[in-house]
Design an enzyme around this catalytic site. Structure first.
Site, PDB file in Angstrom:
ATOM      1  N   HIS A  30       0.806  -1.223   0.000  1.00 28.32           N
ATOM      2  CA  HIS A  30       0.000   0.000   0.000  1.00 28.32           C
ATOM      3  C   HIS A  30       0.843   1.279   0.000  1.00 28.32           C
ATOM      4  O   HIS A  30       0.321   2.357   0.272  1.00 28.32           O
ATOM      5  CB  HIS A  30      -0.989   0.004   1.188  1.00 28.32           C
ATOM      6  CG  HIS A  30      -2.080  -1.030   1.050  1.00 28.32           C
ATOM      7  ND1 HIS A  30      -2.852  -1.445   2.106  1.00 28.32           N
ATOM      8  CD2 HIS A  30      -2.517  -1.717  -0.034  1.00 28.32           C
ATOM      9  CE1 HIS A  30      -3.725  -2.362   1.686  1.00 28.32           C
ATOM     10  NE2 HIS A  30      -3.538  -2.548   0.393  1.00 28.32           N
TER      11      HIS A  30
ATOM     12  N   SER B  17      -7.153  -7.030   9.908  1.00 34.23           N
ATOM     13  CA  SER B  17      -8.567  -7.392  10.003  1.00 34.23           C
ATOM     14  C   SER B  17      -8.984  -8.287   8.841  1.00 34.23           C
ATOM     15  O   SER B  17     -10.098  -8.811   8.836  1.00 34.23           O
ATOM     16  CB  SER B  17      -9.427  -6.131  10.041  1.00 34.23           C
ATOM     17  OG  SER B  17      -9.170  -5.347   8.901  1.00 34.23           O
TER      18      SER B  17
END
Ligand code: BJW
Ligand code: ZN
Length: 244
Positions: free
Chosen positions: A117, A189
């Protein structure tokens, strides 16, 4: 029980891939995106980390990044980053894929790191004028909002927002790393794709899969071992038993 099994697997394995998320940096003081403390001025990451949000209000989005840069600048790698960095050098074939943009794995000295990212310390041109992305570690950001050194237009953080494609070379490297003996998820997550899909790919390719997370996630019931405890504690504990 899970820790024993994971430690034993790691001892027997040659190829280990670790995918990290925001939870690996919690003990350093970096806030996660989701869960308690994950909101910034009532905004969800899905409302800020998009090209549409930046187009609508670049000032607001830059304020969020300026706040995070300032916070991260005062943070240091924690024992979870340190153990992962050590394994990245000591294990035969260890890859680390991180979704984090805080560069704490870099500061911990991690080898074979794939940052899917981007980095909060890099910028690129919002207009995509053709100039290369550049590194900018200044805190606070002056001028604000920052501008492109190539064309003078508005700069943007060189990170991957929702709806944007990840760098193809990073995706290829991450998929290649799914061919491993152990695939370990740490502090993510597992809801943001394509990174969240990697554990499934690793499983398809025969890897033993494990998760270390303080909470359960959508993949907790699918991995071979799920350990629900802080990453910095679990990794330190495993490192004590694990001599590569
Ligand atoms: C601890 C702990 C401790 C706490 N110890 N644990 C397939 C299906 C559905 C949707 C999609 C799909 N493919 C693509 C999409 C769309 C989208 C997506 O995934 N949406 C979902 C939300 C539904 N994906 C994209 O748009 C991606 N691009 C893409 O796919 O391109 C192709 C394409 C283009 C156009 C159209 C369609 C496809 C790009 C995703 C980019 C994500 N970017 C961000 C921001 C980066 C920059 C920045 O930092 O500002 O990345 S969003 C944010 O989420 C950030 C993170 O890297 C990412 C993941 O979050 P992470 O790391 O898991 O953090 P948290 O907070 O969610 O979780 C922390 C965890 O730690 C928690 O579980 C805690 O319990 C735990 N924890 N303390 C252990 N001490
Ligand atoms: Zn430019």
């Amino acid at each position: 029980m899970g820790i024993e099994e994971l430690a034993a697997r790691l001892r027997q394995s040659r190829r280990v891939t670790i995918l990290t998320g925001a939870g690996v940096s919690t003990a350093s003081g970096v806030p996660t995106f989701r869960g308690p403390g994950g909101l910034w001025r009532q905004c969800r990451p899905e409302d800020l980390a998009t090209p549409a949000a930046f187009r609508r209000n670049p000032h607001l989005v830059w304020e969020w990044y300026a706040w995070r840069r300032e916070l991260i600048a005062s943070c240091r790698p924690n024992p979870a980053h340190d153990v992962i960095a050590r394994w990245s050098h000591e294990l035969d074939d260890c890859r680390v894929i991180t979704q984090n943009v805080d560069d704490l794995h870099v500061r911990a000295g991690t080898a074979n790191l794939i940052r899917v990212h981007g980095s909060i310390w890099a910028m690129s041109c919002w207009r995509a004028c053709g100039g290369s992305p550049w590194r900018d570690e200044s805190v606070p950001l002056l001028p604000f909002p920052p501008s492109c050194p190539h064309c003078g237009g508005l700069a943007r953080p060189a990170v991957v927002w929702f709806g944007e494609s990840l760098d193809q070379a990073d995706i290829d490297a991450a998929i290649h790393a799914c061919s491993c003996d152990v695939f370990l998820l740490v502090g993510t997550s597992s809801v943001v794709y394509p990174a969240a899909g990697l554990v499934h790919e690793a499983r398809r390719r025969g890897a033993f899969t494990a998760e270390i997370n303080v909470d359960s996630t959508p993949v907790s019931s699918e991995v071979d071992v799920a350990i629900h405890a802080p990453a910095e504690e679990v990794l330190t504990n495993i490192a004590k038993r694990h001599t590569p």
